[in-house]
Design a protein around this motif. Structure first.
Motif, short mmCIF file in Angstrom:
data_model
loop_
_atom_site.label_atom_id
_atom_site.label_comp_id
_atom_site.label_asym_id
_atom_site.label_seq_id
_atom_site.Cartn_x
_atom_site.Cartn_y
_atom_site.Cartn_z
N ASP A 204 38.40 22.99 37.18
CA ASP A 204 38.87 22.35 35.96
C ASP A 204 40.20 22.96 35.51
OD1 ASP A 204 39.01 20.81 33.66
OD2 ASP A 204 37.74 22.17 32.50
N LYS A 205 41.28 22.18 35.61
CA LYS A 205 42.60 22.58 35.12
C LYS A 205 43.04 23.94 35.66
CE LYS A 205 42.20 19.91 30.85
NZ LYS A 205 42.21 19.95 29.36
N GLY A 206 42.77 24.15 36.94
CA GLY A 206 43.23 25.37 37.58
C GLY A 206 42.40 26.59 37.30
N HIS A 207 41.18 26.42 36.76
CA HIS A 207 40.31 27.55 36.46
C HIS A 207 38.98 27.42 37.21
CE1 HIS A 207 43.13 28.48 33.24
NE2 HIS A 207 42.50 29.63 33.07
N LEU A 208 38.58 28.52 37.83
CA LEU A 208 37.29 28.60 38.51
C LEU A 208 36.27 29.16 37.54
CD1 LEU A 208 38.50 30.19 41.86
CD2 LEU A 208 38.01 27.79 41.46
N GLU A 209 35.01 28.80 37.76
CA GLU A 209 33.93 29.29 36.90
C GLU A 209 33.30 30.52 37.56
OE1 GLU A 209 30.49 27.39 34.08
OE2 GLU A 209 30.64 26.65 36.13
N GLN A 210 33.41 31.65 36.89
CA GLN A 210 32.84 32.90 37.40
C GLN A 210 31.33 32.91 37.24
OE1 GLN A 210 35.11 36.60 36.77
NE2 GLN A 210 33.39 37.25 35.52
N TYR A 216 38.16 32.03 35.33
CA TYR A 216 39.32 32.82 35.73
C TYR A 216 40.30 31.89 36.44
CZ TYR A 216 36.84 32.93 40.22
OH TYR A 216 36.18 32.59 41.38
N PRO A 217 41.61 32.18 36.37
CA PRO A 217 42.62 31.28 36.93
C PRO A 217 42.66 31.32 38.45
CG PRO A 217 43.67 33.20 35.97
CD PRO A 217 42.21 33.31 35.64
N LEU A 218 42.79 30.14 39.05
CA LEU A 218 42.84 30.04 40.51
C LEU A 218 44.09 30.70 41.07
CD1 LEU A 218 41.72 28.77 43.15
CD2 LEU A 218 43.04 26.72 42.59
N ARG A 219 45.23 30.56 40.39
CA ARG A 219 46.48 31.10 40.94
C ARG A 219 46.50 32.63 40.93
NH1 ARG A 219 51.36 30.17 36.56
NH2 ARG A 219 50.23 30.69 34.65
N ARG A 220 45.74 33.27 40.04
CA ARG A 220 45.63 34.73 40.08
C ARG A 220 44.63 35.17 41.15
NH1 ARG A 220 44.44 37.75 34.78
NH2 ARG A 220 44.80 39.46 36.26
N PHE A 221 43.67 34.32 41.43
CA PHE A 221 42.68 34.65 42.46
C PHE A 221 43.28 34.54 43.86
CE2 PHE A 221 39.01 33.32 45.15
CZ PHE A 221 38.26 34.47 45.04
N PHE A 222 44.10 33.50 44.11
CA PHE A 222 44.71 33.29 45.41
C PHE A 222 46.10 33.91 45.53
CE2 PHE A 222 42.16 29.25 46.64
CZ PHE A 222 41.17 30.05 47.18
N ASP A 301 37.64 37.69 34.38
CA ASP A 301 38.52 37.85 35.54
C ASP A 301 38.01 38.92 36.50
OD1 ASP A 301 40.11 35.94 34.37
OD2 ASP A 301 41.63 37.34 33.65
N LEU A 302 36.71 39.04 36.64
CA LEU A 302 36.14 40.07 37.49
C LEU A 302 36.59 39.90 38.94
CD1 LEU A 302 34.20 42.44 38.04
CD2 LEU A 302 32.35 40.78 38.21
N PHE A 303 36.54 38.66 39.45
CA PHE A 303 36.89 38.43 40.85
C PHE A 303 38.39 38.55 41.08
CE2 PHE A 303 32.93 35.55 40.95
CZ PHE A 303 32.12 36.66 41.14
N VAL A 304 39.18 38.46 40.03
CA VAL A 304 40.62 38.68 40.15
C VAL A 304 40.92 40.17 40.25
CG1 VAL A 304 42.83 38.41 38.95
CG2 VAL A 304 41.19 36.54 38.95
N LEU A 305 40.11 41.00 39.61
CA LEU A 305 40.33 42.44 39.62
C LEU A 305 39.86 43.08 40.93
CD1 LEU A 305 39.09 43.32 36.01
CD2 LEU A 305 41.46 43.13 36.77
#
Length: 427
Positions: A204-210, A216-222, A301-305
């Motif tokens: 949804d709008k560039g955000h993944l559901e943790q 958390y934002p997809l662009r920070r994850f990838f 943003d756990l998966f981003v960290l």
């Protein structure tokens, strides 16, 4: 501590011959009581710190500007336990409608305090311990304790005899008997691992559901998109939604996601979810925070960290990716097609990552073994598929390797007439 010192001349004097030097003794305190005392002091300080001082925004900024130093493990774990207790109470209040879900997330200073723990060194030490060879006489008792504690199903293991496993790491990475994980050929996307489904659905709008209520934002994850056309992808605006559009090659498609959490007692190898080709890998050497569902609902943003290895490629519907996320005691991630991947390094720089383009794309089919964790962790699937793709799982459902996750309408390859009628959740 004061003491009386007698000189030789004093000792020879008759007036001092019968004098015994008094010594002051402090009451002895056992180590576990000392730990409880210091833990209580820390908890009192934390409550005061949270309710009074942290309310001042200027002081918050001052604290964030300080250079952090590692905390002792015992102090840090006590702080985490106390904050987790507060978080549990907040989640219960949110469930009753007394708080908003966003009020249950950890504040920035709490996350920074959690990151101060030497989790990377602890994970390296744990990996060293799990690879120590156990004496044959102790294997059944030591490994049997782990099997009973975490509910491992050894009847499915290729080697059921615990005496055949030389160390705890071999038990973690055990293989299964042939045929115990049949692949559902009626679904084009199947489960890559044994575990619990934390989140799924469309992006949804560039955000993944943790987890439910936490995104958390997809662009920070990838990170920057440089795999779609072999170079940096230009977007009209630097927004999360525009970034999502760079991952969709067909306007008739949507971007879907699914997160599966592997518990310590689960089968620790992960497999390919679909028939696809891997062309690119990006490795983020981040933190090794716990990915337990309770922590995932507490830290934004756990998966981003966390450290993660993102594998991108394509399948017949467009973009497809599978990401292995590291966690506490899961510093070791191995991928069979990528021997250059080295995880849980001693030193790494924040916001740094390494890329690899595969000269020849590695083709994987559904159910093919892809890699392994040293202990349970998380797999994140992000892929492009036609709109209206059906989800075959429910929140919190336990899944097995090869079980149906997504079914695409009007693709009946391998389906029976009964499956064509009933395409609901596979329980």
């Amino acid at each position: 501590m004061a003491s009386t010192v007698l000189t030789p001349s004093d000792c020879s004097s008759p007036s001092h011959s019968n004098i015994i030097t008094p010594r002051i003794r402090l009451p002895s305190v056992k180590p576990h009581k000392q730990f409880l005392i210091w833990a209580s002091i820390l908890l009192i300080f934390t409550v005061f710190f949270d309710t009074n001082i942290m309310a001042q925004s200027s002081f918050k900024q001052y604290l964030r500007s300080l250079r952090w130093t590692p905390l002792p493990v015992g102090v840090g774990l006590t702080l985490i336990a106390f904050q987790q207790y507060r978080h549990t109470r907040k989640r219960e209040a949110a469930r009753l409608g007394q708080l908003q879900p966003s009020d249950c997330l950890a504040e920035q200073w709490e996350v920074e305090a959690y990151k101060l723990l030497p989790l990377r060194y602890f994970s390296r030490a744990w990996g060293w311990m799990t690879n120590l060879e156990l004496p044959e006489w102790s294997r059944r008792s030591v490994l049997g304790l782990y099997v009973k504690s975490f509910g491992c199903n050894m009847n499915e293991a290729e080697v059921e005899d615990l005496n055949k496993y030389t160390c705890l790491g071999d038990l973690f990475r055990r293989s299964l008997k042939a045929g115990v994980r049949p692949v559902d050929i009626s679904a084009e996307v199947v489960s890559p691992a044994d575990g619990k489904v934390l989140a799924f659905g469309t992006v949804d709008k560039g955000h993944l559901e943790q987890i439910k209520g936490v995104t958390y934002p997809l662009r920070r994850f990838f990170g920057p998109n440089c795999w779609t056309f072999g170079g940096p992808t230009l977007v009209e605006k630097d927004t999360d939604e525009c970034y999502q559009n760079t991952c969709v090659t067909n306007p008739k498609n949507d971007l879907y996601q699914c997160i599966i959490y592997l518990a310590p007692g689960d089968y620790h190898r992960f497999h390919s979810s679909a028939n696809w080709n891997v062309t690119f890998r990006r490795h983020f050497p981040g933190e090794l925070l716990s990915v337990n569902p309770s922590i995932a609902a507490w830290i934004n943003d756990l998966f981003v960290l966390n450290e993660r290895a993102c594998y991108m490629g394509h399948w017949k519907h467009g973009f497809f990716s599978m990401t292995a996320v590291g966690a506490t005691n899961v510093g070791s991630i191995k991928v069979h097609c990528d021997e250059e991947l080295i995880t849980n390094q001693r030193k790494w720089r924040k916001e740094d990552f390494t890329d690899k383009h595969f000269d020849k794309s590695s083709a994987f089919s559904r159910g093919t073994e892809f890699g392994e964790f040293n202990l349970g962790s998380t797999i994140v699937l992000v892929f492009e598929a036609p709109k209206g793709t059906k989800v075959c799982v429910e929140p919190g459902q336990k899944v097995k390797v090869g079980q149906a996750l997504f079914r695409i309408p009007e693709t009946f390859v391998g389906k029976t007439s009964l499956e064509r009628v009933s395409s609901g959740p596979q329980m």
